[in-house]
Scaffold this active site. Structure first.
Site, short mmCIF file in Angstrom:
data_model
loop_
_atom_site.label_atom_id
_atom_site.label_comp_id
_atom_site.label_asym_id
_atom_site.label_seq_id
_atom_site.Cartn_x
_atom_site.Cartn_y
_atom_site.Cartn_z
N ARG A 175 1.71 3.69 4.16
CA ARG A 175 1.93 5.00 4.78
C ARG A 175 1.31 5.08 6.17
O ARG A 175 1.86 5.72 7.08
CB ARG A 175 1.39 6.10 3.87
N ARG A 210 -1.26 1.09 -8.26
CA ARG A 210 -1.50 2.51 -8.50
C ARG A 210 -0.88 3.34 -7.39
O ARG A 210 -1.41 3.39 -6.28
CB ARG A 210 -3.01 2.79 -8.58
N ASP A 220 0.21 6.75 -5.40
CA ASP A 220 -0.43 8.04 -5.16
C ASP A 220 0.44 9.19 -5.62
O ASP A 220 1.62 9.01 -5.94
CB ASP A 220 -0.73 8.21 -3.66
#
Length: 288
Positions: A229, A79, A81
């Site tokens: 990230r 999934r 973002d």
């Protein structure tokens, strides 16, 4: 910021199915794996949300149109973002069993109904009913792109992170080496991460300069929410010589998000691939 295009034209299905057969096979389905690329700019990410346009909602709407209005559900390998891109995302779709489908029909039909949104299906393959885009995956890979120069990028503003200060790649590589392997990545996951176990095994994490860009690539069986990230944001601190590589080890050992570095923006992140054994797309050619 570019707004997402949710335009699903009132087109007749390209590949209609038999309504009488549909009544007899209401609960039967055929499962298809699809490999996709998409520009995440303006989208709320993969997963359907109460507000905003998601990749999942676009894909399922396109598949439902192919199925003559019958709902088609999907599951993804990862999934992504809001604002994150993909060049090798994988999902599976459960089409009605009575539909006459082939790999090129699924690929071209979905891409046709996805227009003009920035989502395209690259490949499609029939898989068994027990195959799962998520649970059958053996690894996932990501690329993070940084434009490392004084001037921002006029063309890549939504596809790279602009870092003005020149980064020290040797230090970044030394820091990256400390993240490879099996660790408790609590300090590098989002505070809202729902994973039960923060331990992950990072197979690789590389840093290289490509012209004015810096590419950070990583691969693992699975990642925690925001892990990539957060690792990138931390490595940039090391590259700017604000952190030493040794501080990354200290951050891992602290097992606290407050001990990790900042979260890099989503604009530079790409899901580049998902591995399977066997690979359902392995025998396909791109010229069919």
């Amino acid at each position: 910021m570019t707004e997402p295009l949710l335009v699903l034209q009132d087109r007749s299905p390209i590949f209609p199915s038999d309504p009488h057969a549909a009544a007899e096979n209401r609960d039967a389905f055929q499962r298809w794996a699809v490999k996709m690329e998409y520009d995440g700019t303006g989208l709320v990410g993969w997963q359907k949300q109460n507000e905003g346009v998601s990749v999942q909602s676009l894909l399922e709407a396109a598949a439902t149109r192919m199925a003559n209005g019958r709902p088609v559900s999907s599951i993804t390998a990862g999934r992504t973002d809001a604002g994150v891109h993909a060049t090798g995302q994988v999902a599976h779709l459960d089409f009605p069993a009575d539909m006459n489908l082939a790999p090129h029909i699924v690929r071209d039909g979905l891409s046709y109904h996805l227009k003009p949104n920035t989502v395209a299906v690259l490949q499609a393959a029939r898989v068994t009913d027990k195959w799962s885009a998520r649970f059958s995956a053996t690894w996932r890979s990501y690329l993070y792109r940084i434009i490392n120069r004084p001037a921002p990028s006029a063309l890549g503003a939504t596809h790279m992170w602009h870092v003005r200060a020149r980064l020290n790649l040797d230090l970044m590589r030394a820091g990256a080496d400390r993240l490879v392997g099996t660790h408790d990545f609590t300090s590098f996951r989002a505070a809202a991460c729902q994973a039960r176990n923060p331990v992950r095994t990072l197979d690789s994490l590389t840093v290289e300069r490509v012209g004015e860009e810096i590419h950070i690539r990583t691969r693992a069986r699975s990642f925690l929410h925001h892990q990539v990230r957060n690792m990138v944001g931390t490595l940039v601190l090391v590259g700017r010589e604000r952190w030493s590589p040794e501080r990354i080890t200290a951050a891992l050992e602290a097992r606290s998000r407050t001990a990790g570095g900042p979260t890099a923006p989503p604009t530079g992140l790409y899901l580049t691939g998902v591995g399977y054994n066997p690979d359902p797309f392995a025998d396909q050619i791109s010229s069919d």
